[in-house]
Design a protein around this motif. Structure first.
Motif, PDB file in Angstrom:
ATOM      1  N   VAL A  10     109.856 -22.786   9.713  1.00  0.00           N
ATOM      2  CA  VAL A  10     108.729 -22.557   8.673  1.00  0.00           C
ATOM      3  C   VAL A  10     107.810 -23.476   8.903  1.00  0.00           C
ATOM      4  O   VAL A  10     108.346 -24.693   8.961  1.00  0.00           O
ATOM      5  N   THR A  12     104.089 -25.002   8.181  1.00  0.00           N
ATOM      6  CA  THR A  12     103.149 -25.382   7.003  1.00  0.00           C
ATOM      7  C   THR A  12     102.080 -26.509   7.265  1.00  0.00           C
ATOM      8  O   THR A  12     102.523 -27.442   7.560  1.00  0.00           O
ATOM      9  N   VAL A  28     111.693 -23.364  -0.047  1.00  0.00           N
ATOM     10  CA  VAL A  28     112.153 -23.097   1.415  1.00  0.00           C
ATOM     11  C   VAL A  28     113.506 -23.600   1.691  1.00  0.00           C
ATOM     12  O   VAL A  28     114.501 -23.013   2.271  1.00  0.00           O
ATOM     13  N   GLN A  31     116.621 -21.489   0.313  1.00  0.00           N
ATOM     14  CA  GLN A  31     116.593 -20.212   0.767  1.00  0.00           C
ATOM     15  C   GLN A  31     118.183 -19.775   1.408  1.00  0.00           C
ATOM     16  O   GLN A  31     118.852 -20.601   1.654  1.00  0.00           O
ATOM     17  N   LEU A  36     117.461 -23.084   9.114  1.00  0.00           N
ATOM     18  CA  LEU A  36     116.142 -23.009   9.333  1.00  0.00           C
ATOM     19  C   LEU A  36     115.633 -24.265   9.373  1.00  0.00           C
ATOM     20  O   LEU A  36     116.261 -25.403   9.028  1.00  0.00           O
ATOM     21  N   LEU A  38     112.149 -26.832   8.307  1.00  0.00           N
ATOM     22  CA  LEU A  38     110.734 -26.752   7.738  1.00  0.00           C
ATOM     23  C   LEU A  38     109.761 -27.726   8.374  1.00  0.00           C
ATOM     24  O   LEU A  38     110.094 -29.026   8.446  1.00  0.00           O
ATOM     25  N   ALA A  91     107.868 -18.450  10.637  1.00  0.00           N
ATOM     26  CA  ALA A  91     107.572 -18.008   9.288  1.00  0.00           C
ATOM     27  C   ALA A  91     106.326 -18.986   9.147  1.00  0.00           C
ATOM     28  O   ALA A  91     106.316 -19.997   8.978  1.00  0.00           O
ATOM     29  N   PHE A  93     103.732 -20.485   6.137  1.00  0.00           N
ATOM     30  CA  PHE A  93     104.001 -20.612   4.647  1.00  0.00           C
ATOM     31  C   PHE A  93     102.940 -21.580   4.334  1.00  0.00           C
ATOM     32  O   PHE A  93     102.899 -22.565   5.050  1.00  0.00           O
ATOM     33  N   LEU A 104     113.622 -15.024   3.640  1.00  0.00           N
ATOM     34  CA  LEU A 104     113.521 -15.053   5.080  1.00  0.00           C
ATOM     35  C   LEU A 104     114.816 -14.212   5.434  1.00  0.00           C
ATOM     36  O   LEU A 104     114.564 -13.646   6.429  1.00  0.00           O
ATOM     37  N   LEU A 173     106.618 -13.269   9.241  1.00  0.00           N
ATOM     38  CA  LEU A 173     107.619 -13.951  10.177  1.00  0.00           C
ATOM     39  C   LEU A 173     107.486 -13.145  11.687  1.00  0.00           C
ATOM     40  O   LEU A 173     107.469 -12.081  11.727  1.00  0.00           O
ATOM     41  N   TYR A 217     107.165 -13.136  -1.441  1.00  0.00           N
ATOM     42  CA  TYR A 217     106.239 -14.268  -1.366  1.00  0.00           C
ATOM     43  C   TYR A 217     105.240 -14.569  -2.437  1.00  0.00           C
ATOM     44  O   TYR A 217     104.665 -13.588  -3.253  1.00  0.00           O
TER      45      TYR A 217
END
Length: 324
Positions: A10, A12, A28, A31, A36, A38, A91, A93, A104, A173, A217
């Motif tokens: 993810v 950002t 996030v 999830q 994942l 971030l 992804a 975000f 996700l 995604l 979202y």
């Protein structure tokens, strides 16, 4: 961060988003898909953003903080995050938004089952401070069932002053290997519209976009959001980006070429409209009228401020008649 490769990265970009960052990070890390990472690229914020992300990273190794030495815009921040991303999927975000806990995982299932390179759901918009105000941001008929979206569809939806927001607002995604093979990067000269430009270029490279019907979202609307502040230099930068796209992709399909021409006209019309409004604000009535008369295509736009004022007046509570 462990040595195991995450399924989703993810990414950002953040600038002075301290007010909303804790909730965004929590959405996030909460999830159902646990594999994942971030990556938050802080674009030289002057608030407590970097400290907040560092605090989250100390508590969860899936969080990574990168701090830009100078403010370079969201495109540069996202490019930095892309270079660092290790996931099989990327992804997008925003640091003031939220996502449902199973978002996700559901997007990933949709992408893999339908063999899509890109998958996106509708944005469910809510007003800052009023989460109960949620409503679909993009046209609902597009999300009634899973469907493929073409390059022409995205361009055609993204004309200025259209009735509904365009598909360039999607937070998709994307299969990381396909993105890297396409060689597409964010245009760092764009301070607004950079998501649209990168999606356009990915589709032009042959990646296929699938829409997921569920709106998972959560898109926060607030006055500080740059996407709601459109300036003349933004419009000029978007025109330059579209011209660069035309140069880079000279063999556009006929439907995409027609849509691109219509979008360009809409940007030029928006520039002319802005010029009229700025002249009127400077009390240059003659100049404003002269410019408006020379651009009849903008005449419908000139009614917008009046229409908006009428709507605001109509929405005001009406005084109740006094009783004896």
């Amino acid at each position: 961060m462990t040595g195991e490769r995450p399924v989703v990265s993810v990414i950002t970009a953040n600038y002075n988003g301290a007010r909303h960052l804790p909730d965004a990070i929590a959405s996030v890390l909460g999830q159902s898909l646990r594999a994942l990472e971030l990556i938050v690229v802080d674009d030289a914020s002057s608030d407590a953003s970097a400290a907040l992300v560092a605090e989250a990273a100390a508590l969860d190794t899936r969080v990574r903080l990168i701090v830009q030495a100078r403010n370079a815009g969201p495109g540069a921040a996202r490019n930095r995050a892309l270079a660092e991303a290790r996931g099989r999927w990327i992804a997008i975000f925003d640091s003031d938004d939220l996502m449902e806990p199973d978002r996700l995982a559901r997007l990933l299932r949709r992408a893999e089952s339908d063999k899509a390179d890109i998958v996106a759901d509708n944005l469910m918009a809510f007003e800052d401070g009023a989460p109960q105000s949620i409503r679909p941001f993009l046209p609902e008929p597009l999300f009634q069932a899973p469907g493929w979206v073409t390059l022409a569809d995205v361009i055609d939806s993204s004309r200025m002053y259209a009735r509904r927001p365009g598909l360039g607002y999607l937070k998709p995604l994307v299969r990381a290997a396909a993105w890297r093979a396409a060689g597409v990067r964010y245009d760092e000269t764009l301070r607004i519209g950079e998501d649209y430009d990168v999606l356009l270029r990915l589709l032009a490279k042959g990646l296929r976009l699938r829409l997921e019907p569920a709106g998972l979202y959560r898109y926060r609307r607030h006055p500080a959001s740059i996407s709601h502040v459109l300036r003349r230099d933004h419009l000029e930068a978007m025109l330059r980006a579209d011209a660069a796209f035309d140069t880079d992709v000279p063999d556009l399909p006929a439907d995409a070429r027609r849509a691109q021409a219509a979008r360009r006209r809409s940007l030029e019309r928006a520039l002319a409209y802005d010029e009229v409004i700025q002249r009127l604000k400077r009390r240059d009535l003659a100049g404003g009228i002269s410019r408006a008369l020379g651009a009849p295509a903008i005449w419908p736009l000139l009614t917008m401020p009046v229409t908006a004022r009428i709507k605001r007046l109509a929405a005001r509570p009406q005084p109740q008649p006094q009783t004896a």
